[in-house]
Design an enzyme around this catalytic site. Structure first.
Site, PDB file in Angstrom:
ATOM      1  N   GLY A 246      56.079   5.745  71.034  1.00 34.34           N
ATOM      2  CA  GLY A 246      56.008   5.332  69.642  1.00 34.34           C
ATOM      3  C   GLY A 246      55.161   6.221  68.748  1.00 34.34           C
ATOM      4  O   GLY A 246      55.447   6.364  67.564  1.00 34.34           O
ATOM      5  N   GLN A 247      54.125   6.827  69.293  1.00 38.43           N
ATOM      6  CA  GLN A 247      53.166   7.546  68.454  1.00 38.43           C
ATOM      7  C   GLN A 247      53.171   9.042  68.766  1.00 38.43           C
ATOM      8  O   GLN A 247      53.521   9.444  69.879  1.00 38.43           O
ATOM      9  CB  GLN A 247      51.767   6.973  68.670  1.00 38.43           C
ATOM     10  CG  GLN A 247      51.667   5.488  68.309  1.00 38.43           C
ATOM     11  CD  GLN A 247      50.249   4.985  68.441  1.00 38.43           C
ATOM     12  OE1 GLN A 247      49.421   5.189  67.585  1.00 38.43           O
ATOM     13  NE2 GLN A 247      49.963   4.338  69.544  1.00 38.43           N
TER      14      GLN A 247
ATOM     15  N   LYS B 120      60.922   9.375  56.950  1.00 36.10           N
ATOM     16  CA  LYS B 120      59.455   9.436  57.021  1.00 36.10           C
ATOM     17  C   LYS B 120      58.992  10.888  57.124  1.00 36.10           C
ATOM     18  O   LYS B 120      58.036  11.295  56.474  1.00 36.10           O
ATOM     19  CB  LYS B 120      58.949   8.656  58.234  1.00 36.10           C
ATOM     20  CG  LYS B 120      59.035   7.161  58.093  1.00 36.10           C
ATOM     21  CD  LYS B 120      58.306   6.439  59.210  1.00 36.10           C
ATOM     22  CE  LYS B 120      58.940   6.619  60.555  1.00 36.10           C
ATOM     23  NZ  LYS B 120      60.245   5.974  60.730  1.00 36.10           N
TER      24      LYS B 120
ATOM     25  N   CYS C  95      51.553  -0.497  73.034  1.00 38.39           N
ATOM     26  CA  CYS C  95      52.937   0.000  72.952  1.00 38.39           C
ATOM     27  C   CYS C  95      53.418   0.740  74.188  1.00 38.39           C
ATOM     28  O   CYS C  95      54.599   0.695  74.494  1.00 38.39           O
ATOM     29  CB  CYS C  95      53.137   0.852  71.697  1.00 38.39           C
ATOM     30  SG  CYS C  95      52.278   2.404  71.671  1.00 38.39           S
ATOM     31  N   MET C  96      52.554   1.445  74.906  1.00 38.29           N
ATOM     32  CA  MET C  96      53.056   2.278  75.990  1.00 38.29           C
ATOM     33  C   MET C  96      52.511   1.926  77.364  1.00 38.29           C
ATOM     34  O   MET C  96      52.912   2.510  78.358  1.00 38.29           O
ATOM     35  CB  MET C  96      52.692   3.744  75.708  1.00 38.29           C
ATOM     36  CG  MET C  96      53.427   4.357  74.563  1.00 38.29           C
ATOM     37  SD  MET C  96      55.200   4.083  74.645  1.00 38.29           S
ATOM     38  CE  MET C  96      55.547   4.766  76.253  1.00 38.29           C
TER      39      MET C  96
ATOM     40  N   MET D  11      59.716  -0.180  72.792  1.00 40.52           N
ATOM     41  CA  MET D  11      58.905  -1.405  72.716  1.00 40.52           C
ATOM     42  C   MET D  11      59.578  -2.641  73.304  1.00 40.52           C
ATOM     43  O   MET D  11      58.908  -3.543  73.783  1.00 40.52           O
ATOM     44  CB  MET D  11      58.533  -1.696  71.262  1.00 40.52           C
ATOM     45  CG  MET D  11      57.629  -0.654  70.629  1.00 40.52           C
ATOM     46  SD  MET D  11      56.149  -0.370  71.565  1.00 40.52           S
ATOM     47  CE  MET D  11      56.455   1.264  72.163  1.00 40.52           C
TER      48      MET D  11
END
Lengths: 789, 87
Positions: free
Chosen positions: A382-383, A89, A173-174, A345
């Site tokens: 995650g981000q 990615k 997610c967090m 997650m």
């Protein structure tokens, strides 16, 4: 001269030049002998630093720009996060800018159709709708907001509209990690850092497929083995993945059984006397109860409470073998072994995600494996700015910047003072969290929402109940491509993306990274930050009192070096000013209140990110902190304390060990829905795929969704790879092609479906039950029926 | 024709075998070697071939992991986008 030479190059010679440049670069990264500026220069090609656009790892990239376009991306060897490495990615990040269907003009829905509009029309339409009912409007953002975008939204909503209905997709997610840390040691974000990945003897993955989700960090661990280092990997999971391929031990557990496993480890440690008594006595209190407050308990009471979690019980509940449980306990019991726990997650998207986070700290505290190089409990993010924006800026319904809370009067006063607001502007009642926010929209209690940098019409759980009702509300969507959410929008605003704007992100290890705008956004696309300021200004012009500070000035007033206000609501002015720098320096004082202490902007310009707290040392140099709460590293730890949890709830430098029980899942397979359904991500795609599916290479590599089955289940149902399979839950159904014996293998009796594909919305089937403490939904387990079509 | 730079993580003992396997591959050149692995660059006719190349590299005996570190796509820049993306 150079230009002439370049112009006369044949394609072949130029390709050979690029090839040799690439080879030299790869060699430099490999050997660690890359020297800044040593790569051959090519006419017109300029390289600039930036953090990667995608996951929370925060890899540094070098972005090659020629003639106003990004033409190459390579890993940044100077960035300590990735040391030149990238994943699939990351090295395609530049291509994500140039999809053919980039949104380039504002759109307003008229007679059911989205039609082109001017920016003035769009901004005016939003402002007038907000003016009509400012208290029933919500803002939904993400961990992909830059720090200043999140900060501006907080100031606009909480400081301007007096409205706390702000929440990010990080709630999905967090949030469990956040509440886990808050309830354990009183402040968000990890103690450890990526340096620990280089020092651990044993790495335990708790429901975490790092090889696909954090591939560069995974390479960092795997790479140690290539160098001949001994690093043990234990994969505790419900599905065999690419991570399992490198694991020394695979421990498969029944969904929700993780709660019992960790309690079982703690029980074995205490029963055998192989826990670190001195560390526990020095640094921990014990706590019981289901909520965030709890009640005190003694060590003896805790030990008795754990007696339920015998190996026999854990085997029965979690489905693991007793020798596997003993293996985990032995690793923690070994006083010389450095143990690193990693999760993401699998632990957080859990109806008891907060408890599970607490339990992981429990086992590290009991074994004294905390605050030492290679020994820590580390929650991966995650981000790219879930930490920097959502958690540090606090773009959450209950929070204010810098670890402040809206329910705390003193905290509100502090923020009002820093924002120069009249006292009482910020309301005390928390707003709606993400799931509740969209429920309130569906019910009509909220009348409108502005969504930036995220795609909730694909990512929220139990989607089928949402979509039709959203069409009836006033929905503003700022994004870079058409998405499932823009399909529902009343107004669509085309946004600038990544290096088309100035920005700052904060990654998983508390590292704040800065970048400059490198290219222009396409068409009329404009920064999300500008969009918020422009709407605020229009509201100011329309007379909304909240858009003025206590001195009567516009809320977003910034001045030039001569003290003249900058008219940054005008796009042509905004583009000439680095508003990101101005706003970041406005934000920094907030970060000092809970000793986050982010680095000054100019320091970040020079660095490849800095890990907070960043304070000046005795020589006047700004110094970052590798490990928080650790004497000699964290400047706020008092001498002689070793480890000091200085935000511990009892203000005595100690953290909590929690008695959190096993609790059955909210929905379990039965005769009608006999399988478990787990959802997640894949290596090639970022979240809902809106950017990565525009990259042909990534799209070809993973073109569509699928359902993974265990080979024995597939054989029993007569299903082979490629067969169409119907999945049916109590909430909806979906037909997908089967994948058997592919990249991963779910446990018997369970299936896995990725959520990146807009044409196959698996979240129409998922459960919207959430952790009662963090409000984070559980996307990892619900009951599903599986049949061949 | 995209140019892609990789690090092939492989043990020193396996590197000769990997080099030998790569010797006949068109468009592939091996660069620096290190205890961690080999630096490799691949020039491929198009992006689909680049994808396939990565898979081939990952399948080589002795290669533990293929880590891309750079991608140069300028010549193909006008044709990225959403071909085949279902919406």
């Amino acid at each position: 001269m150079k230009e002439t030479q370049a112009a006369t190059w044949t394609a072949a010679s130029r390709r050979e030049f690029i090839k040799q440049m690439a080879l030299a670069f790869a060699g430099g990264v490999l050997t660690g002998h890359w020297i800044r500026g040593a790569e051959p220069a090519e006419a017109g090609l300029a390289w600039h630093k930036a953090p990667c656009r995608f996951c929370g790892t925060g890899c540094g990239v070098l972005v090659g720009v020629r003639n106003g376009r990004v033409v190459a991306v390579q890993g940044d060897p100077e960035n300590p996060v990735n040391r030149g490495l990238l994943c699939a990615k990351g090295y395609h990040a530049g291509l994500a800018l140039y999809g053919r269907d980039r949104l380039t003009t504002p759109l307003i829905r008229r007679n059911g159709r989205l039609e082109p509009a001017t920016w003035e029309e769009a901004i005016d339409r939003i402002a007038r709708e907000l003016l009509r009912s400012p208290s029933t409007f919500a803002f939904y953002g993400s961990g992909q907001w830059t720090i200043c975008e999140g900060f501006a939204v907080m100031k606009f909503m909480k400081g301007g509209l007096g409205n706390n209905h702000v929440d990010p997709n990080a709630r999905l997610c967090m949030a469990s990690a956040v509440v886990g840390m808050l309830t354990t040691y009183g402040v968000d974000e990890p103690s450890g850092c990526y340096d620990d990945f280089d020092a651990a003897d044993t790495v335990i993955l708790w429901g975490n497929n790092m090889a696909e989700m954090h591939p560069v960090l995974w390479s960092r661990i795997v790479d140690r083995r290539t160098r001949g280092e001994r690093v043990e990997i234990i994969d505790v999971a419900t599905r065999r993945t690419r991570s399992t391929e490198e694991a020394d031990h695979y421990i498969e557990f029944r969904p929700q059984g993780d709660l019992a496993i960790v309690n079982g480890i703690c029980h074995l440690l205490i029963r055998s006397g192989r826990y670190d008594r001195a560390w526990v006595e020095r640094h921990c209190h014990f706590r019981k109860g289901p909520d965030a407050e709890g009640e005190p308990m003694t060590f003896e009471e805790f030990a008795r409470w754990l007696e339920t979690y015998t190996p026999e019980y854990v085997v029965k509940v979690a489905g693991v073998r007793s020798d596997q449980l003993q293996l985990l306990a032995d690793r923690f019991a070994d006083p010389t072994r450095r143990v690193l726990s990693l999760w993401c997650m699998g632990v957080n998207q859990h109806t008891r995600g907060t408890w599970m986070n607490n339990l992981l700290y429990n086992v590290h505290f009991l074994s004294g494996k905390f605050g030492k190089p290679g020994s820590t409990a580390f929650s991966l993010t995650g981000q790219p700015s879930a930490c920097g924006t959502c958690r540090e800026v606090g773009t959450l319904a209950h929070a204010l910047p810098g670890g402040r809370l809206v329910a705390n009067e003193e905290h509100r006063r502090q923020c009002e003072e820093l924002w120069k607001l009249p006292p009482g502007r910020i309301p005390a009642k928390p707003g709606y969290h993400a799931v509740a926010m969209f429920d309130a929209l569906a019910r009509g209690e909220l009348t409108g929402i502005w969504i930036q940098v995220t795609n909730p019409a694909q990512s929220l759980p139990n989607l089928h109940k949402l979509a039709d009702r959203l069409r009836e509300r006033f929905v503003v969507v700022s994004d870079v491509y058409p998405t499932a959410t823009t399909e529902l929008a009343t107004v669509v605003l085309p946004s600038a993306m990544w290096v088309e704007k100035n920005g700052l992100y904060g990654n998983s290890e508390r590292r704040t990274q800065q970048w400059f705008r490198l290219v222009d956004p396409p068409g009329q696309a404009r920064d999300d930050l500008w969009q918020v300021i422009a709407v605020a200004r229009r509201l100011y012009e329309l007379g909304h009192p909240g858009m003025k500070d206590r001195d009567g000035e516009f809320l977003f007033t910034y001045k030039d070096e001569q003290g003249r206000p900058l008219e940054i609501w005008k796009w042509e002015v905004f583009r000439q000013v680095n508003v990101s720098r101005l706003m970041y320096e406005e934000y920094r004082p907030f970060t000092e209140m809970k000793r986050y202490c982010l680095a000054p902007y100019e320091e970040l310009v020079k660095a490849r990110g800095m890990r907070w707290p960043v304070v000046k040392d005795a020589t006047g140099r700004w110094r970052e902190t590798a490990r928080r709460f650790v004497e000699g590293e964290d400047p706020f730890v008092q001498p002689g304390r070793g480890v000091e949890f200085y935000w511990g709830k009892l203000r005595d430098g100690k953290a909590f060990i929690w008695a959190r029980p096993y609790e059955p899942p909210p929905e379990v397979p039965d005769d009608r829905y006999p399988f478990w359904l787990c959802t997640g991500r894949v290596l090639e795609h970022w979240h809902t795929g809106t950017m990565t599916r525009r990259v042909p290479q990534l799209h070809r590599a993973m073109p569509g969704a699928y359902v993974e089955l265990h080979p024995e289940d597939a054989a029993r149902l007569g299903i082979r790879t490629g067969d169409r399979v119907r999945l049916r839950t109590r909430r909806g159904e979906l037909v997908l092609p089967a994948w058997v014996g592919g990249r991963s293998t779910p446990a018997r009796g369970s299936v896995f479906v990725p959520f990146f594909a807009e044409e196959a919305l698996i979240n129409r089937l998922t459960l919207d039950a959430f952790c009662p403490l963090s409000k984070e939904p559980d996307y990892k387990k619900c009951a599903v029926a599986v049949e061949k079509v | 024709m995209p140019v892609t730079a990789y690090i092939l993580l492989c043990r020193t003992a396996d590197q000769e075998r990997v080099r030998a396997a790569l010797a006949g591959w068109e468009g592939v050149e091996v660069g620096a070697a290190h205890v961690r692995g080999l630096a490799v660059v691949a020039v491929t006719p198009d992006e689909a071939a680049a994808d396939a190349m990565r898979e081939r590299l990952a399948g080589l005996p002795g290669v533990r992991e293929v880590v891309p570190v750079g991608h140069y796509t300028e010549e193909d820049w006008d044709d990225p986008a959403t071909n085949g993306v279902q919406r």
